[in-house]
Write an enzyme that holds these catalytic residues in place. Structure first.
Site, short mmCIF file in Angstrom:
data_model
loop_
_atom_site.label_atom_id
_atom_site.label_comp_id
_atom_site.label_asym_id
_atom_site.label_seq_id
_atom_site.Cartn_x
_atom_site.Cartn_y
_atom_site.Cartn_z
N LYS A 76 0.82 -1.26 0.08
CA LYS A 76 0.11 0.00 -0.09
C LYS A 76 0.73 1.26 -0.10
O LYS A 76 1.87 1.24 0.67
CB LYS A 76 -0.94 0.04 1.19
N SER A 152 -9.07 2.66 3.57
CA SER A 152 -8.31 3.52 2.90
C SER A 152 -7.41 2.48 1.88
O SER A 152 -6.53 2.97 1.19
CB SER A 152 -7.25 4.46 3.52
N SER A 176 -9.67 0.57 7.74
CA SER A 176 -9.21 0.53 6.41
C SER A 176 -8.70 -0.98 5.92
O SER A 176 -8.50 -0.71 4.74
CB SER A 176 -8.23 1.47 6.37
#
Length: 494
Positions: A76, A152, A176
């Site tokens: 990520k 996220s 997230s």
């Protein structure tokens, strides 16, 4: 190997093929890169490519003790740095600033054999439950390209759901991992506080609320990744010893019969769609059929106060992050998105006493959840109040953004924060994701399990929150549910 063969394996399965010599890691990487190219215009899942670096990795000699030998992997674009490579955190400000150090989790993944070929989309500073940054553009849900992936860790979710990789890096500060898992039909485990390192750049994220982990299509991949990641680091703020039995071995044994309390009402009093209610009730019926004791019950927590305390810490963190980024890069506040500017301004206007009071409340919420776990092994709830929302639905209206900028310039952000209208907007923004923040504030492990698809074939995961040190039990239960209602071969038609 063809893509239609590649997609039939999880990460451990692909690694087994590499170690046995049935396929070479370079071949797997070629498939992953081709799939990324094929889907990029529709998904926007991968925002930074590292093809050359990955090809060098894939050409290495693989050791028999590498659980993910040669498996294509994505990290990520937030908290999962690679030294010398920019980590943008979803903002244009950091897009060309190379990371100084490699994150502990990234190093662990590479030591386990993962071949990292890119970084995945995330909202600016990871601060939203949708992945729609202005700098990187929105990530699109493979089940319906008009809908959000959640956030996220939305880019990672899109990549795993569409088969670019079998498992990908993610992290969770307010939901997230679980939010995109629920929206994209994946398995997502949020480890408990201190279980996985956030270092070496930080001791912990969001005062311990944020943790690193993965999104996957199989429970065993996540269990094996937990075994890879849960290694005490000398610079860590906590000592969390490895479990006496590795997680991957634990899931071979079904859990003891559990007492599970379930609820479907939103903790902040907002509506919950019939799909989300049915997802939980369906899971409750499945659990009962497996012999678990299931009854309706909820933690005695003030949900609106949880939302306020979570937001206070998040606003203050936003202020600190923006200030530090500006100090290091010379950026200006106007280089950030309007929502980021507003959150940072509110954070700056928050008094030390208000922040400390909010932090004390975290312990109050934790005690309430602990009282629930004294009676029940787990809390079952929705992750989301409905299926994935259309992209843009949670975008702040332009006039509201302008008014927040005016309030910031006039030094009135603190007053705005205390108005009923602002608090109503805060609750409205959390109305899609009101169930996830409690596990972060309390530091308890939680997971989203993909057991339900609605009549439009859109996934909607359900959440389980366990007590302290409950990761093993969560994984055992997830494996039992996966065996009872397999989801691995349920994939979007993209």
């Amino acid at each position: 190997m063809r893509f239609d063969e590649y997609i039939r394996y999880d990460g451990l399965g692909l690694a087994g093929l590499v170690r046995s010599g049935q396929v070479h890691a370079t071949e797997l990487l070629d498939i992953a890169l081709a799939r990324t190219d094929q889907t990029h215009a529709r998904l926007n899942a991968v925002v930074r490519r590292l093809d050359d670096r990955a090809r060098k990795q894939a050409a290495r000699t693989w050791q028999s003790d590498m659980p993910f030998a040669g498996v294509p992997f994505l990290v990520k674009d937030l908290f999962q740095d690679i030294a010398g490579v920019p980590t943008s955190w979803g903002t244009k400000v950091l897009g060309n600033v190379p990371a100084q150090e490699t994150a502990d989790v990234t190093r662990r993944w590479e030591e386990a054999g993962a071949v990292i070929f890119g970084m995945t989309n995330t909202p600016e500073l990871g601060s939203k439950g949708v992945t729609e940054s202005l700098a990187l553009g929105p990530a699109h849900n493979p089940w319906d390209l008009s809908r959000t992936t959640g956030g996220s860790s939305g880019g990672s979710a899109a990549a795993v759901a569409a088969g670019l990789v079998p498992v990908a890096g993610a992290n969770d500060g307010g939901g997230s991992i679980r939010i995109p898992a629920a929206a994209c039909g994946l398995f997502g485990l949020k480890p408990g506080r201190g279980r996985v390192s956030m270092g070496p750049m930080a001791a912990e994220g969001l005062n311990g609320a944020a943790v690193n982990g993965v999104l996957s299509r199989s429970v065993r991949d996540t269990a094996a990744m937990m075994d890879v990641l849960q290694v005490p680091e000398p610079h860590g703020p906590y000592f969390m010893p490895r479990p006496s039995v590795p997680y991957l071995q634990q899931i071979a044994t079904p859990p003891r019969r559990l007492r599970i309390g379930f609820s479907t009402a939103s903790p902040v009093g907002t509506p919950v769609h019939a799909d989300a209610v049915e997802a939980v009730q369906d899971a409750a019926r499945l659990l009962a059929s497996l012999g678990h004791h299931v009854e309706e019950a909820a933690p005695g927590v003030d949900g609106e106060q949880v939302a306020q305390d979570f937001a206070t810490s998040w606003f203050c963190l936003s202020a600190a992050l923006v200030d530090e980024i500006c100090r290091q890069t010379g950026a200006r506040l106007t280089d950030f998105e309007p929502d980021t500017r507003a959150m940072a301004a509110i954070g700056k206007s928050t008094s030390v006493m208000d922040l400390m009071r909010s932090q004390h409340n975290w312990h109050t919420h934790n005690r309430a959840l602990a009282a629930f776990h004294a009676r029940y092994d787990m809390w079952l709830s929705p992750v989301l109040s409905e299926v994935a929302l259309p992209i843009g639905q949670l975008t702040t209206p332009r006039m509201l953004s302008l008014s927040m900028d005016v309030a910031r310039v006039l030094g009135l952000s603190g007053l705005v924060r205390k108005t009923p209208a602002f608090n109503q907007r805060l609750i409205a923004n959390l109305s899609w994701t009101p169930f996830t923040q409690l596990a972060n504030l309390s530091g308890r492990p939680a997971m989203s399990v993909p057991l339900y698809w609605n009549s439009a074939n859109l996934p909607l995961g359900v959440q389980f929150v366990a007590g302290l040190d409950g990761e093993g039990t969560l994984l055992q239960l997830a494996a039992e549910l996966e065996a009872a209602r397999p989801w691995f071969d349920r994939r979007p038609a993209i």
